[in-house]
Structures are given as C-alpha cells and as structure tokens.
Motif scaffolding. Structure first.
Motif, PDB file in Angstrom:
ATOM      1  N   VAL A  28      98.726 -16.292  41.182  1.00 49.19           N
ATOM      2  CA  VAL A  28      97.308 -16.617  40.953  1.00 49.19           C
ATOM      3  C   VAL A  28      96.517 -15.321  40.773  1.00 49.19           C
ATOM      4  O   VAL A  28      95.697 -15.201  39.861  1.00 49.19           O
ATOM      5  CB  VAL A  28      96.736 -17.463  42.112  1.00 49.19           C
ATOM      6  CG1 VAL A  28      95.226 -17.621  41.983  1.00 49.19           C
ATOM      7  CG2 VAL A  28      97.414 -18.831  42.159  1.00 49.19           C
ATOM      8  N   TYR A  29      96.766 -14.332  41.617  1.00 51.96           N
ATOM      9  CA  TYR A  29      96.107 -13.028  41.508  1.00 51.96           C
ATOM     10  C   TYR A  29      96.362 -12.398  40.136  1.00 51.96           C
ATOM     11  O   TYR A  29      95.434 -11.915  39.479  1.00 51.96           O
ATOM     12  CB  TYR A  29      96.592 -12.104  42.623  1.00 51.96           C
ATOM     13  CG  TYR A  29      96.268 -10.648  42.373  1.00 51.96           C
ATOM     14  CD1 TYR A  29      94.995 -10.153  42.639  1.00 51.96           C
ATOM     15  CD2 TYR A  29      97.221  -9.780  41.866  1.00 51.96           C
ATOM     16  CE1 TYR A  29      94.690  -8.826  42.385  1.00 51.96           C
ATOM     17  CE2 TYR A  29      96.928  -8.457  41.614  1.00 51.96           C
ATOM     18  CZ  TYR A  29      95.667  -7.986  41.881  1.00 51.96           C
ATOM     19  OH  TYR A  29      95.354  -6.670  41.631  1.00 51.96           O
ATOM     20  N   VAL A  34      94.184 -10.955  34.572  1.00 51.85           N
ATOM     21  CA  VAL A  34      94.225 -11.117  33.115  1.00 51.85           C
ATOM     22  C   VAL A  34      92.948 -11.793  32.603  1.00 51.85           C
ATOM     23  O   VAL A  34      92.377 -11.382  31.594  1.00 51.85           O
ATOM     24  CB  VAL A  34      95.477 -11.931  32.696  1.00 51.85           C
ATOM     25  CG1 VAL A  34      95.409 -12.330  31.232  1.00 51.85           C
ATOM     26  CG2 VAL A  34      96.741 -11.131  32.980  1.00 51.85           C
ATOM     27  N   LEU A  35      92.481 -12.839  33.304  1.00 52.75           N
ATOM     28  CA  LEU A  35      91.337 -13.628  32.835  1.00 52.75           C
ATOM     29  C   LEU A  35      89.977 -13.056  33.240  1.00 52.75           C
ATOM     30  O   LEU A  35      88.955 -13.466  32.699  1.00 52.75           O
ATOM     31  CB  LEU A  35      91.443 -15.062  33.371  1.00 52.75           C
ATOM     32  CG  LEU A  35      92.629 -15.884  32.873  1.00 52.75           C
ATOM     33  CD1 LEU A  35      92.682 -17.227  33.586  1.00 52.75           C
ATOM     34  CD2 LEU A  35      92.553 -16.078  31.375  1.00 52.75           C
ATOM     35  N   CYS A  36      89.946 -12.109  34.160  1.00 54.81           N
ATOM     36  CA  CYS A  36      88.687 -11.554  34.664  1.00 54.81           C
ATOM     37  C   CYS A  36      87.914 -10.842  33.548  1.00 54.81           C
ATOM     38  O   CYS A  36      88.488 -10.033  32.812  1.00 54.81           O
ATOM     39  CB  CYS A  36      88.990 -10.557  35.779  1.00 54.81           C
ATOM     40  SG  CYS A  36      87.525  -9.789  36.488  1.00 54.81           S
ATOM     41  N   PRO A  37      86.610 -11.126  33.399  1.00 57.41           N
ATOM     42  CA  PRO A  37      85.806 -10.371  32.432  1.00 57.41           C
ATOM     43  C   PRO A  37      85.832  -8.882  32.797  1.00 57.41           C
ATOM     44  O   PRO A  37      85.769  -8.526  33.976  1.00 57.41           O
ATOM     45  CB  PRO A  37      84.403 -10.953  32.601  1.00 57.41           C
ATOM     46  CG  PRO A  37      84.610 -12.294  33.208  1.00 57.41           C
ATOM     47  CD  PRO A  37      85.833 -12.166  34.068  1.00 57.41           C
ATOM     48  N   LYS A  38      85.943  -8.027  31.800  1.00 56.64           N
ATOM     49  CA  LYS A  38      86.149  -6.601  32.061  1.00 56.64           C
ATOM     50  C   LYS A  38      85.047  -5.728  31.476  1.00 56.64           C
ATOM     51  O   LYS A  38      85.321  -4.691  30.886  1.00 56.64           O
ATOM     52  CB  LYS A  38      87.505  -6.183  31.533  1.00 56.64           C
ATOM     53  CG  LYS A  38      88.635  -6.879  32.260  1.00 56.64           C
ATOM     54  CD  LYS A  38      89.949  -6.726  31.550  1.00 56.64           C
ATOM     55  CE  LYS A  38      91.051  -7.478  32.238  1.00 56.64           C
ATOM     56  NZ  LYS A  38      90.963  -8.909  32.104  1.00 56.64           N
ATOM     57  N   PHE A 108      87.046 -17.738  35.714  1.00 61.01           N
ATOM     58  CA  PHE A 108      88.369 -17.116  35.689  1.00 61.01           C
ATOM     59  C   PHE A 108      89.158 -17.373  36.973  1.00 61.01           C
ATOM     60  O   PHE A 108      90.383 -17.496  36.947  1.00 61.01           O
ATOM     61  CB  PHE A 108      88.269 -15.614  35.394  1.00 61.01           C
ATOM     62  CG  PHE A 108      87.769 -14.772  36.539  1.00 61.01           C
ATOM     63  CD1 PHE A 108      88.644 -14.055  37.327  1.00 61.01           C
ATOM     64  CD2 PHE A 108      86.409 -14.686  36.810  1.00 61.01           C
ATOM     65  CE1 PHE A 108      88.194 -13.268  38.370  1.00 61.01           C
ATOM     66  CE2 PHE A 108      85.941 -13.902  37.845  1.00 61.01           C
ATOM     67  CZ  PHE A 108      86.839 -13.182  38.631  1.00 61.01           C
ATOM     68  N   MET A 109      88.469 -17.493  38.095  1.00 66.09           N
ATOM     69  CA  MET A 109      89.170 -17.779  39.354  1.00 66.09           C
ATOM     70  C   MET A 109      89.690 -19.213  39.364  1.00 66.09           C
ATOM     71  O   MET A 109      90.843 -19.467  39.717  1.00 66.09           O
ATOM     72  CB  MET A 109      88.242 -17.543  40.546  1.00 66.09           C
ATOM     73  CG  MET A 109      87.852 -16.112  40.751  1.00 66.09           C
ATOM     74  SD  MET A 109      86.835 -15.942  42.222  1.00 66.09           S
ATOM     75  CE  MET A 109      86.134 -14.334  41.959  1.00 66.09           C
ATOM     76  N   ARG A 110      88.836 -20.135  38.975  1.00 58.62           N
ATOM     77  CA  ARG A 110      89.223 -21.547  38.940  1.00 58.62           C
ATOM     78  C   ARG A 110      90.383 -21.772  37.969  1.00 58.62           C
ATOM     79  O   ARG A 110      91.345 -22.473  38.280  1.00 58.62           O
ATOM     80  CB  ARG A 110      88.025 -22.400  38.534  1.00 58.62           C
ATOM     81  CG  ARG A 110      88.307 -23.885  38.550  1.00 58.62           C
ATOM     82  CD  ARG A 110      87.104 -24.691  38.146  1.00 58.62           C
ATOM     83  NE  ARG A 110      85.913 -24.237  38.843  1.00 58.62           N
ATOM     84  CZ  ARG A 110      84.675 -24.481  38.455  1.00 58.62           C
ATOM     85  NH1 ARG A 110      84.450 -25.197  37.376  1.00 58.62           N
ATOM     86  NH2 ARG A 110      83.651 -24.044  39.133  1.00 58.62           N
TER      87      ARG A 110
END
Length: 117
Positions: A28-29, A34-38, A108-110
């Motif tokens: 999950v981490y 990968v999906l986290c806005p950067k 992104f967390m969900r």
C-alpha cells in the motif's frame, strides 16, 4: 465431523498475521508513493508505514496539508499570515487576499488502500 481447536491457536497464528500485514502495508505504501502528487516532493518524502502487532499505519507523518491533498477543499479565501502580503512572480503587489477555487482532491491514499491485491 468435529473440529477441535488447540488452546494456543491464536498465539500460533499471530506471527503469520503480522508478517502478512507487514507485506500488505509495504505494498500500500509503495502504491501511495507512485500515486502521490509530486508538486514539491515534500508530501511524498513524508509518507511512511509501520506495523505494530496486527495493526498497520500508512500515510503522511508530519506534513500538515496531506489531508487536503487527499480529500480536497471547498472554494475559500486565502489571506496572508502575519503582516506580510501574498507573493508570487508576476502578481501585482501587494496581494492581500486571493480567492482559491477549491481542489477536488487526489484520493491517492484511498486508491492505494482499496487497490485489489
């Protein structure tokens, strides 16, 4: 047919559960990274995971805006903190207030948590 449980079945099962939870939390981490806005990378660098027995915690540790990146915001007024003004290149200064249109949220967390595994 009769099923009989050994008295210490829970103690025998817990280490296997902890191992499974650890592997799952790491997956999950990795998806969150990968999906986290950067935009700046600060939020992504703050993501972490840890396992405590049969529980796992995954998410941002200290970044105070992580919740708003996840779920979004309504339109709102932004005013400067303190005596200064808001500033960005190309703006007509001083800027004492700006209307923010709101943000949909990235979820992104969900998305990472509910991914089929």
């Amino acid at each position: 047919m009769r099923i009989q449980f050994e008295p210490d079945w829970v103690e025998k099962l817990e280490p296997q559960i902890e191992t499974y939870i650890g592997k799952l939390a790491e997956q999950v981490y990795n998806d969150m990274v990968v999906l986290c806005p950067k935009k700046t990378g600060r939020l992504m660098a703050d993501l972490a995971w840890e396992v405590d027995g049969t529980s796992a915690r995954i998410g941002a540790k200290t970044v105070d805006y992580a919740y708003y990146v996840e779920v979004g915001t309504r339109p709102h007024t932004i005013r400067p903190n303190g005596k200064g003004a808001l500033w960005w290149a190309g703006a007509r200064h001083p800027v004492n207030m700006v209307e923010h249109p709101g943000y949909e949220g990235s979820h992104f967390m969900r998305k990472s948590l509910y991914k089929a595994r």
